[in-house]
Motif scaffolding. Structure first.
Motif, PDB file in Angstrom:
ATOM      1  N   ASN A  33       7.762 -54.113 -65.389  1.00  0.00           N
ATOM      2  CA  ASN A  33       6.479 -54.757 -65.626  1.00  0.00           C
ATOM      3  C   ASN A  33       5.550 -53.787 -66.357  1.00  0.00           C
ATOM      4  OD1 ASN A  33       3.524 -55.200 -64.655  1.00  0.00           O
ATOM      5  ND2 ASN A  33       4.510 -57.163 -64.305  1.00  0.00           N
ATOM      6  N   ALA A  34       4.986 -54.219 -67.479  1.00  0.00           N
ATOM      7  CA  ALA A  34       4.183 -53.323 -68.319  1.00  0.00           C
ATOM      8  C   ALA A  34       2.970 -52.777 -67.575  1.00  0.00           C
ATOM      9  CB  ALA A  34       3.735 -54.063 -69.580  1.00  0.00           C
ATOM     10  N   TYR A  35       2.304 -53.629 -66.790  1.00  0.00           N
ATOM     11  CA  TYR A  35       1.121 -53.173 -66.070  1.00  0.00           C
ATOM     12  C   TYR A  35       1.506 -52.169 -64.995  1.00  0.00           C
ATOM     13  CZ  TYR A  35      -3.478 -53.273 -63.929  1.00  0.00           C
ATOM     14  OH  TYR A  35      -4.711 -52.911 -63.448  1.00  0.00           O
ATOM     15  N   PHE A  36       2.599 -52.445 -64.295  1.00  0.00           N
ATOM     16  CA  PHE A  36       3.054 -51.517 -63.268  1.00  0.00           C
ATOM     17  C   PHE A  36       3.472 -50.178 -63.870  1.00  0.00           C
ATOM     18  CE2 PHE A  36       3.942 -53.970 -59.137  1.00  0.00           C
ATOM     19  CZ  PHE A  36       2.932 -54.878 -59.397  1.00  0.00           C
ATOM     20  N   GLN A  37       4.009 -50.199 -65.091  1.00  0.00           N
ATOM     21  CA  GLN A  37       4.339 -48.939 -65.758  1.00  0.00           C
ATOM     22  C   GLN A  37       3.086 -48.098 -65.953  1.00  0.00           C
ATOM     23  OE1 GLN A  37       6.394 -49.895 -69.405  1.00  0.00           O
ATOM     24  NE2 GLN A  37       8.183 -50.711 -68.351  1.00  0.00           N
ATOM     25  N   GLY A  38       1.988 -48.765 -66.302  1.00  0.00           N
ATOM     26  CA  GLY A  38       0.724 -48.042 -66.445  1.00  0.00           C
ATOM     27  C   GLY A  38       0.246 -47.458 -65.134  1.00  0.00           C
ATOM     28  N   LYS A  39       0.412 -48.196 -64.041  1.00  0.00           N
ATOM     29  CA  LYS A  39       0.006 -47.694 -62.732  1.00  0.00           C
ATOM     30  C   LYS A  39       0.908 -46.551 -62.277  1.00  0.00           C
ATOM     31  CE  LYS A  39      -2.994 -49.132 -60.811  1.00  0.00           C
ATOM     32  NZ  LYS A  39      -4.458 -48.824 -60.951  1.00  0.00           N
ATOM     33  N   ILE A  40       2.204 -46.638 -62.602  1.00  0.00           N
ATOM     34  CA  ILE A  40       3.124 -45.540 -62.267  1.00  0.00           C
ATOM     35  C   ILE A  40       2.692 -44.265 -62.984  1.00  0.00           C
ATOM     36  CG2 ILE A  40       5.483 -44.701 -62.585  1.00  0.00           C
ATOM     37  CD1 ILE A  40       6.406 -47.625 -62.116  1.00  0.00           C
ATOM     38  N   LEU A  41       2.347 -44.388 -64.266  1.00  0.00           N
ATOM     39  CA  LEU A  41       1.859 -43.228 -65.019  1.00  0.00           C
ATOM     40  C   LEU A  41       0.589 -42.678 -64.386  1.00  0.00           C
ATOM     41  CD1 LEU A  41       1.660 -41.325 -67.477  1.00  0.00           C
ATOM     42  CD2 LEU A  41       0.502 -43.199 -68.693  1.00  0.00           C
ATOM     43  N   GLN A  42      -0.318 -43.557 -64.046  1.00  0.00           N
ATOM     44  CA  GLN A  42      -1.581 -43.149 -63.431  1.00  0.00           C
ATOM     45  C   GLN A  42      -1.341 -42.404 -62.123  1.00  0.00           C
ATOM     46  OE1 GLN A  42      -4.094 -46.421 -62.208  1.00  0.00           O
ATOM     47  NE2 GLN A  42      -5.939 -45.359 -62.897  1.00  0.00           N
ATOM     48  N   PRO A  53      -8.238 -52.963 -70.119  1.00  0.00           N
ATOM     49  CA  PRO A  53      -8.829 -54.137 -70.783  1.00  0.00           C
ATOM     50  C   PRO A  53      -7.813 -54.943 -71.579  1.00  0.00           C
ATOM     51  CG  PRO A  53      -9.300 -52.163 -72.050  1.00  0.00           C
ATOM     52  CD  PRO A  53      -8.579 -51.704 -70.801  1.00  0.00           C
ATOM     53  N   THR A  54      -6.567 -54.478 -71.638  1.00  0.00           N
ATOM     54  CA  THR A  54      -5.538 -55.168 -72.403  1.00  0.00           C
ATOM     55  C   THR A  54      -4.255 -55.275 -71.583  1.00  0.00           C
ATOM     56  OG1 THR A  54      -4.153 -55.063 -74.395  1.00  0.00           O
ATOM     57  CG2 THR A  54      -4.807 -52.969 -73.424  1.00  0.00           C
ATOM     58  N   PHE A  55      -3.432 -56.260 -71.904  1.00  0.00           N
ATOM     59  CA  PHE A  55      -2.118 -56.379 -71.271  1.00  0.00           C
ATOM     60  C   PHE A  55      -1.007 -56.025 -72.250  1.00  0.00           C
ATOM     61  CE2 PHE A  55      -4.518 -58.922 -68.186  1.00  0.00           C
ATOM     62  CZ  PHE A  55      -4.024 -58.394 -67.007  1.00  0.00           C
ATOM     63  N   ASP A  56      -1.385 -55.487 -73.399  1.00  0.00           N
ATOM     64  CA  ASP A  56      -0.406 -54.933 -74.328  1.00  0.00           C
ATOM     65  C   ASP A  56       0.227 -53.694 -73.708  1.00  0.00           C
ATOM     66  OD1 ASP A  56       0.710 -54.312 -77.140  1.00  0.00           O
ATOM     67  OD2 ASP A  56      -0.472 -52.527 -76.659  1.00  0.00           O
ATOM     68  N   GLN A  57       1.560 -53.576 -73.769  1.00  0.00           N
ATOM     69  CA  GLN A  57       2.256 -52.505 -73.058  1.00  0.00           C
ATOM     70  C   GLN A  57       1.756 -51.124 -73.446  1.00  0.00           C
ATOM     71  OE1 GLN A  57       6.544 -52.414 -73.528  1.00  0.00           O
ATOM     72  NE2 GLN A  57       6.804 -51.214 -71.672  1.00  0.00           N
ATOM     73  N   GLN A  58       1.679 -50.847 -74.736  1.00  0.00           N
ATOM     74  CA  GLN A  58       1.219 -49.529 -75.155  1.00  0.00           C
ATOM     75  C   GLN A  58      -0.253 -49.336 -74.840  1.00  0.00           C
ATOM     76  OE1 GLN A  58       3.333 -47.051 -76.248  1.00  0.00           O
ATOM     77  NE2 GLN A  58       1.501 -45.840 -75.797  1.00  0.00           N
ATOM     78  N   GLY A  59      -1.015 -50.420 -74.967  1.00  0.00           N
ATOM     79  CA  GLY A  59      -2.440 -50.331 -74.654  1.00  0.00           C
ATOM     80  C   GLY A  59      -2.684 -49.992 -73.195  1.00  0.00           C
ATOM     81  N   ILE A  60      -1.875 -50.569 -72.309  1.00  0.00           N
ATOM     82  CA  ILE A  60      -1.986 -50.268 -70.875  1.00  0.00           C
ATOM     83  C   ILE A  60      -1.703 -48.794 -70.616  1.00  0.00           C
ATOM     84  CG2 ILE A  60      -0.935 -50.685 -68.616  1.00  0.00           C
ATOM     85  CD1 ILE A  60      -0.429 -53.586 -69.581  1.00  0.00           C
TER      86      ILE A  60
END
Length: 249
Positions: free
Chosen positions: A105-114, A61-68
């Motif tokens: 990319n912050a969002y892609f970092q979140g997907k990599i973690l996922q 719900p956010t595009f904040d790096q830590q939030g993602i």
């Protein structure tokens, strides 16, 4: 069979839920508004009970790096823990073509973690990498600039119709786990700037598209092949030109 679609009330999730139900399956459209919250854990145990497979199409719900990172980390961990308790036999994750090629990319970092959490979970899995949706081109145009012009990357895209992606996700979910990645894409490859320009023309939007190799895509510069499959991929049936024509009808 019983299936759980987490994010099942969203744009892609609702399409998958409809396909599964039309095939005669029991489907839980899991989302906070239906009483299932992957962040708090509310309703997860009940949703997962006797489920054969789970599809995760949640979105931060956010595009904040830590939030993602926090969202994908907590949500995915909670899903995996609930699936293990319920002995779920297949976890399917919707991710993005090029996650490994855009690490800044912050969002892609979140997907990599996922993706890492899914791979390491011990639950049989399939990760579906999709290219960008045709229906999202307007949002990409909005990110590029003002009311008169928009600067768009010349990196290539192979946009896919949301209905074709929903077909692919449904097929993967009802199939056996691959323990790897399945890539899906549209049939037509072209620079993102061209795709956005054609989309705006079809919509009657007068904004001028400036093709710029240095234009940022969600904060990152694209190489020509960043967002397109580089190997074998399942190709959607919807031609981009035909889809654009349907917008004017």
């Amino acid at each position: 069979m019983k299936y759980v679609v987490v994010g099942g009330t969203g744009f892609i999730g609702t399409k998958v839920v409809a396909r599964l139900r039309s095939a005669g399956h029991e489907v839980i459209a899991a989302a906070p508004e239906t009483g299932v919250n992957s962040i708090t854990g509310e309703g997860l145990e009940q949703a997962m009970a006797n489920a054969h497979a789970v599809l995760d199409v949640t979105n931060s719900p956010t595009f904040d790096q830590q939030g993602i990172l926090d969202f994908f980390g907590v949500s995915t961990s909670n899903l995996i823990n609930a699936e293990k308790k319920a002995n779920v036999r297949h976890h399917v994750l919707l991710s993005i073509v090029g996650t490994d090629r855009l690490p800044d990319n912050a969002y892609f970092q979140g997907k990599i973690l996922q993706e890492k959490l899914v791979k390491d979970s011990g639950v049989p899995f399939t990760i579906v990498h999709s290219t960008q949706f045709m229906e999202f081109l307007g949002a990409i145009a909005d990110l590029g600039g003002t009311n008169e012009e928009t600067r768009i990357s010349t990196g290539h895209v192979q946009v896919i119709a949301a209905n074709d992606l929903a077909d692919a996700l449904s097929d993967v979910l009802m199939g056996d786990p691959t323990g790897g990645i399945v890539e899906v894409a549209g049939p037509n490859r072209e620079p993102m700037s061209d795709a956005v320009s054609r989309y705006l023309t079809a919509k009657g939007d007068a904004r001028r598209v400036v093709a710029d190799p240095d234009a940022l895509y969600f904060g990152a510069r694209l190489e020509p092949d960043t967002l397109v499959p580089v190997g074998e991929a399942r190709i959607g049936k919807t031609n981009f030109s035909q889809w654009l024509t349907s917008l004017a009808q």
